[in-house]
Design an enzyme around this catalytic site. Structure first.
Site, mmCIF file in Angstrom:
data_model
loop_
_atom_site.group_PDB
_atom_site.id
_atom_site.type_symbol
_atom_site.label_atom_id
_atom_site.label_comp_id
_atom_site.label_asym_id
_atom_site.label_seq_id
_atom_site.Cartn_x
_atom_site.Cartn_y
_atom_site.Cartn_z
ATOM 1 N N LYS A 225 0.817 -1.216 0.000
ATOM 2 C CA LYS A 225 0.000 0.000 0.000
ATOM 3 C C LYS A 225 0.847 1.261 0.000
ATOM 4 O O LYS A 225 2.016 1.254 0.387
ATOM 5 C CB LYS A 225 -0.969 -0.037 1.181
ATOM 6 C CG LYS A 225 -2.106 -1.024 0.887
ATOM 7 C CD LYS A 225 -3.271 -0.915 1.810
ATOM 8 C CE LYS A 225 -4.350 -1.896 1.346
ATOM 9 N NZ LYS A 225 -5.363 -2.125 2.356
ATOM 10 N N ARG A 259 -3.244 -9.784 5.534
ATOM 11 C CA ARG A 259 -3.672 -9.963 4.134
ATOM 12 C C ARG A 259 -2.551 -9.454 3.238
ATOM 13 O O ARG A 259 -2.257 -8.256 3.234
ATOM 14 C CB ARG A 259 -4.967 -9.176 3.917
ATOM 15 C CG ARG A 259 -5.527 -9.237 2.496
ATOM 16 C CD ARG A 259 -6.758 -8.343 2.382
ATOM 17 N NE ARG A 259 -7.266 -8.306 1.035
ATOM 18 C CZ ARG A 259 -6.781 -7.525 0.068
ATOM 19 N NH1 ARG A 259 -5.797 -6.701 0.318
ATOM 20 N NH2 ARG A 259 -7.316 -7.560 -1.141
#
Ligand code: 7PJ
Length: 277
Positions: A225, A259
């Protein structure tokens, strides 16, 4: 409040005493190359099996990108991508399958096709979503998001991000409980990057213990991210080491599921954490 570490999801009971790795499987549009056609379904199944071989404990299958600014995918197209992948994987793998969607129709079809977990960036706020999960035995992951993916990163704003995310997740967990979804089926997720600045994301990692007070296992997704890019520089594929550090810190701070895209590297990193904790 003590956290229940036996997570009930579909036909599985997942022991979260040791943290678990959720591998990301993106089902992208079919691609074409010199007249040949690569089926998105075949590619996704192959990738999923690779992640299981690398040690993934859960697979998260998604057919619509919810990255900042991404365009929505139609219901029909999302169904076309994810349903066949779930049908195949539920026959050939022994790990719980998660469906990453906020659309109730996709949840319903995915459960029918063998999904064990509904992973919803909208935390079952779409009309009918709570009922679909309540009328099944699947687990659910309730994620916090401010705004909607198309515009959420334009000007994220909070008075106190930790307090507000915690309140939102508590309310959504209460809504689940009120619909008869038992505690053992619920995971919470602060939703890194979903309507949050770098400072907001960092504050949430620092205060993960505050979210744990809600009494549910936490799932975190920081893999590749942009918050990691803000810290170390580099594009998405240069964030592996930063992502490993993020997974390790999250687990030390109490997260039970991470995740990630890079399963093997994460599994190894968490083995080291397990060996010393
Ligand atoms: C997350 C997710 C996350 C959960 C995505 C990306 C964006 N589901 N789906 N948590 N992120 N539960 O992977 O970059 O953080 S899609």
């Amino acid at each position: 409040m003590s956290i229940n570490l036996q997570y009930h999801c579909g036909k599985f009971q997942l022991d979260l005493t040791r943290p678990k790795v959720m591998g990301i499987v993106n089902v992208t549009p079919d691609s074409f190359s010199d007249g040949g056609r690569y089926s998105s379904v075949d590619l996704a199944v192959e990738h999923a099996l690779q992640l299981v071989a690398e040690g993934a404990d859960i697979l998260d299958i998604g057919g619509e990108s919810t990255r900042p600014g991404a365009e929505p995918v139609s219901l029909d197209e999302e169904l076309r991508r994810v349903v066949p992948v779930l049908e195949v994987l539920s026959k050939v793998t022994a790990v719980p399958l998660s469906i990453d969607t906020y659309k109730p129709e996709v949840m319903q079809a995915a459960i029918q096709a063998g999904a064990d977990i509904v992973n919803d960036i909208c935390a079952l706020r779409e009309e009918g979503a709570l009922e679909i999960v309540a009328n099944s035995n699947v687990g659910v992951c309730l994620m916090h998001m401010q705004g909607v993916p198309q515009t959420m990163q334009i000007n994220p704003s909070y008075t106190d991000v930790v307090v507000e995310v915690k309140k939102f997740l508590a309310d959504r967990a209460d809504a689940c409980l009120a619909h008869g979804i038992v505690r053992e089926r619920i995971l919470l997720d602060p939703g890194f990057g979903f309507g949050k600045t770098t400072a907001h994301n960092i504050a949430l990692i620092q205060h993960l213990d505050s979210l744990l007070e809600l009494g549910f296992p936490l799932l975190v997704g920081l893999s590749r991210k942009s918050v990691l890019g803000k810290i170390v520089g580099g594009d998405e594929l240069q964030r592996l080491h930063a992502g490993l550090a993020a997974s390790v810190v999250s687990v030390i701070k109490g997260a039970k599921i991470v995740r990630v895209h890079d399963v093997k590297a994460t599994v190894d990193a968490l083995k080291v954490v397990a060996a010393v904790m």
